[in-house]
Design a protein around this motif. Structure first.
Motif, short mmCIF file in Angstrom:
data_model
loop_
_atom_site.label_atom_id
_atom_site.label_comp_id
_atom_site.label_asym_id
_atom_site.label_seq_id
_atom_site.Cartn_x
_atom_site.Cartn_y
_atom_site.Cartn_z
N GLU A 1 21.16 1.37 49.25
CA GLU A 1 19.90 2.05 48.90
C GLU A 1 19.78 3.43 49.55
O GLU A 1 18.85 4.17 49.26
CB GLU A 1 18.69 1.22 49.36
CG GLU A 1 18.71 -0.23 48.92
CD GLU A 1 19.28 -1.15 50.00
OE1 GLU A 1 20.25 -0.71 50.68
OE2 GLU A 1 18.78 -2.26 50.16
N VAL A 2 20.74 3.77 50.44
CA VAL A 2 20.62 4.98 51.25
C VAL A 2 21.72 5.97 50.89
O VAL A 2 22.88 5.60 50.72
CB VAL A 2 20.69 4.63 52.75
CG1 VAL A 2 20.66 5.90 53.60
CG2 VAL A 2 19.54 3.71 53.14
N GLU A 3 21.34 7.24 50.79
CA GLU A 3 22.32 8.31 50.56
C GLU A 3 22.17 9.35 51.68
O GLU A 3 21.10 9.94 51.84
CB GLU A 3 22.07 8.98 49.21
CG GLU A 3 23.01 10.16 48.95
CD GLU A 3 22.64 10.95 47.71
OE1 GLU A 3 23.37 11.92 47.41
OE2 GLU A 3 21.63 10.63 47.06
N LEU A 4 23.24 9.57 52.43
CA LEU A 4 23.24 10.59 53.48
C LEU A 4 23.44 11.96 52.83
O LEU A 4 24.43 12.19 52.16
CB LEU A 4 24.36 10.32 54.49
CG LEU A 4 24.49 11.32 55.63
CD1 LEU A 4 23.23 11.35 56.50
CD2 LEU A 4 25.72 11.01 56.49
N VAL A 5 22.49 12.86 53.07
CA VAL A 5 22.57 14.18 52.44
C VAL A 5 22.88 15.30 53.42
O VAL A 5 23.17 16.42 53.00
CB VAL A 5 21.26 14.51 51.67
CG1 VAL A 5 21.06 13.53 50.53
CG2 VAL A 5 20.05 14.51 52.60
N GLY A 6 22.80 15.02 54.74
CA GLY A 6 23.09 16.09 55.69
C GLY A 6 22.97 15.62 57.12
O GLY A 6 22.45 14.55 57.41
N GLU A 7 23.49 16.47 58.03
CA GLU A 7 23.43 16.19 59.46
C GLU A 7 23.04 17.46 60.20
O GLU A 7 23.56 18.54 59.90
CB GLU A 7 24.78 15.68 59.98
CG GLU A 7 25.22 14.37 59.35
CD GLU A 7 26.53 13.87 59.92
OE1 GLU A 7 26.89 14.27 61.06
OE2 GLU A 7 27.21 13.07 59.24
N ALA A 8 22.14 17.32 61.16
CA ALA A 8 21.71 18.44 62.00
C ALA A 8 22.03 18.12 63.45
O ALA A 8 22.05 16.95 63.84
CB ALA A 8 20.21 18.68 61.83
N THR A 9 22.25 19.15 64.24
CA THR A 9 22.60 18.95 65.65
C THR A 9 21.49 19.40 66.60
O THR A 9 21.64 19.26 67.81
CB THR A 9 23.89 19.69 65.99
OG1 THR A 9 23.72 21.09 65.72
CG2 THR A 9 25.06 19.15 65.17
N ASP A 10 20.40 19.94 66.06
CA ASP A 10 19.26 20.28 66.91
C ASP A 10 17.99 20.30 66.07
O ASP A 10 18.04 20.17 64.84
CB ASP A 10 19.47 21.61 67.65
CG ASP A 10 19.62 22.80 66.72
OD1 ASP A 10 18.81 22.95 65.79
OD2 ASP A 10 20.56 23.59 66.91
N GLY A 11 16.85 20.46 66.74
CA GLY A 11 15.58 20.39 66.04
C GLY A 11 15.37 21.49 65.02
O GLY A 11 14.87 21.24 63.92
N ASN A 12 15.77 22.71 65.36
CA ASN A 12 15.58 23.81 64.42
C ASN A 12 16.42 23.61 63.16
O ASN A 12 15.98 23.88 62.03
CB ASN A 12 15.96 25.15 65.08
CG ASN A 12 14.94 25.57 66.12
OD1 ASN A 12 13.76 25.22 66.03
ND2 ASN A 12 15.38 26.30 67.12
N GLU A 13 17.66 23.15 63.34
CA GLU A 13 18.52 22.90 62.20
C GLU A 13 17.98 21.75 61.35
O GLU A 13 18.07 21.78 60.11
CB GLU A 13 19.95 22.58 62.65
CG GLU A 13 20.95 22.49 61.51
CD GLU A 13 22.36 22.20 61.97
OE1 GLU A 13 23.29 22.48 61.19
OE2 GLU A 13 22.54 21.70 63.10
N ALA A 14 17.38 20.77 61.99
CA ALA A 14 16.78 19.65 61.25
C ALA A 14 15.68 20.15 60.32
O ALA A 14 15.59 19.74 59.15
CB ALA A 14 16.22 18.61 62.22
N VAL A 15 14.84 21.05 60.83
CA VAL A 15 13.76 21.59 60.00
C VAL A 15 14.33 22.41 58.85
O VAL A 15 13.91 22.28 57.69
CB VAL A 15 12.80 22.45 60.86
CG1 VAL A 15 11.77 23.16 59.98
CG2 VAL A 15 12.10 21.58 61.90
N ARG A 16 15.33 23.25 59.15
CA ARG A 16 15.93 24.08 58.11
C ARG A 16 16.57 23.24 57.01
O ARG A 16 16.35 23.47 55.81
CB ARG A 16 16.97 25.02 58.72
CG ARG A 16 17.65 25.95 57.71
CD ARG A 16 18.66 26.86 58.38
NE ARG A 16 19.75 26.14 59.02
CZ ARG A 16 20.79 25.63 58.35
NH1 ARG A 16 20.86 25.72 57.03
NH2 ARG A 16 21.75 25.00 59.01
N LEU A 17 17.36 22.24 57.41
CA LEU A 17 18.03 21.40 56.41
C LEU A 17 17.04 20.54 55.64
O LEU A 17 17.24 20.26 54.45
CB LEU A 17 19.08 20.51 57.09
CG LEU A 17 20.34 21.23 57.58
CD1 LEU A 17 21.28 20.25 58.28
CD2 LEU A 17 21.06 21.90 56.42
#
Length: 207
Positions: free
Chosen positions: A26-42
């Motif tokens: 049921e889950v699709e991984l679409v991306g990975e971030a290495t910090d909080g700012n990158e998480a928001v951007r992605l």
């Protein structure tokens, strides 16, 4: 599909989560971030439904990222996956908008259950965290910063009285290295970056 973004600065932990997600149809991984700012951007770019997010990352901490993410239109669901189970971390994450909170040592079955639950809009917490929440709402009296050990609390108390690390070491009959380790632990658990911030937090709580 529950489109999912992982936000964690530890490569091996991301690898483990990635492997677990491949077992969930049921889950699709679409991306990975290495910090909080990158998480928001992605998150803005990829529009995942779910973000698995650590609280302590460089380049923008997890709590700030949660606040920014939950303020977005069609905000993603946030499942905090972290090592910290102290009350300050738990309730700060919930106030910021997280829907779930599990610890990194959670077994695969419980982690999968949490991912699916939060990905479908439910709220879920690991057993240790749920116990803290239940205690809070039961109105049990709590001392400030219950996530600190007695030794860490003593060090913070002396810091708030203006003692240097060397003075604390002498007063508590500890080595300077041990005191430095306790101070580092206090900073991490209180989510502060400096001695001044830690002292301000301690004084606010009457420690």
């Amino acid at each position: 599909m529950i489109t999912t973004l992982i936000a964690d600065d530890h490569p091996m932990f991301r690898k483990g989560l990635r492997a677990l997600l491949t077992t969930l149809p049921e889950v699709e991984l679409v991306g990975e971030a290495t910090d909080g700012n990158e998480a928001v951007r992605l998150a803005r770019e990829l529009r995942p439904r779910l973000i698995l997010l650590d609280l302590h990352m460089p380049g923008g901490d997890g709590l700030t990222a949660i606040r920014r993410l939950t303020a977005e239109p069609d905000a993603p669901y946030i499942l905090v996956v972290t090592m910290f189970e102290d009350d300050d971390s738990v309730f700060a994450a919930l106030r910021a908008g997280a829907r779930g909170y599990v610890l990194k040592d959670t077994d695969d079955e419980e982690m999968a259950r949490a991912i699916l639950a939060v990905g479908n809009g439910e709220a879920i917490f690991s057993a240790a965290v749920a116990g803290r929440i239940a205690a809070f709402f039961a109105g049990r009296p709590a001392e400030p910063f219950p996530g600190l050990t007695p030794s860490e609390r003593n060090v913070l108390h002396l810091m708030s009285r203006g003692r240097s690390n060397d003075a604390i070491a002498a007063e508590l009959h500890l080595s300077s290295k041990t005191v430095r380790n306790y101070v580092s632990n206090v900073f991490a658990k209180l989510h502060v970056r400096s001695r001044a911030e830690a002292i301000a937090r301690a004084r606010d709580e009457g420690l």
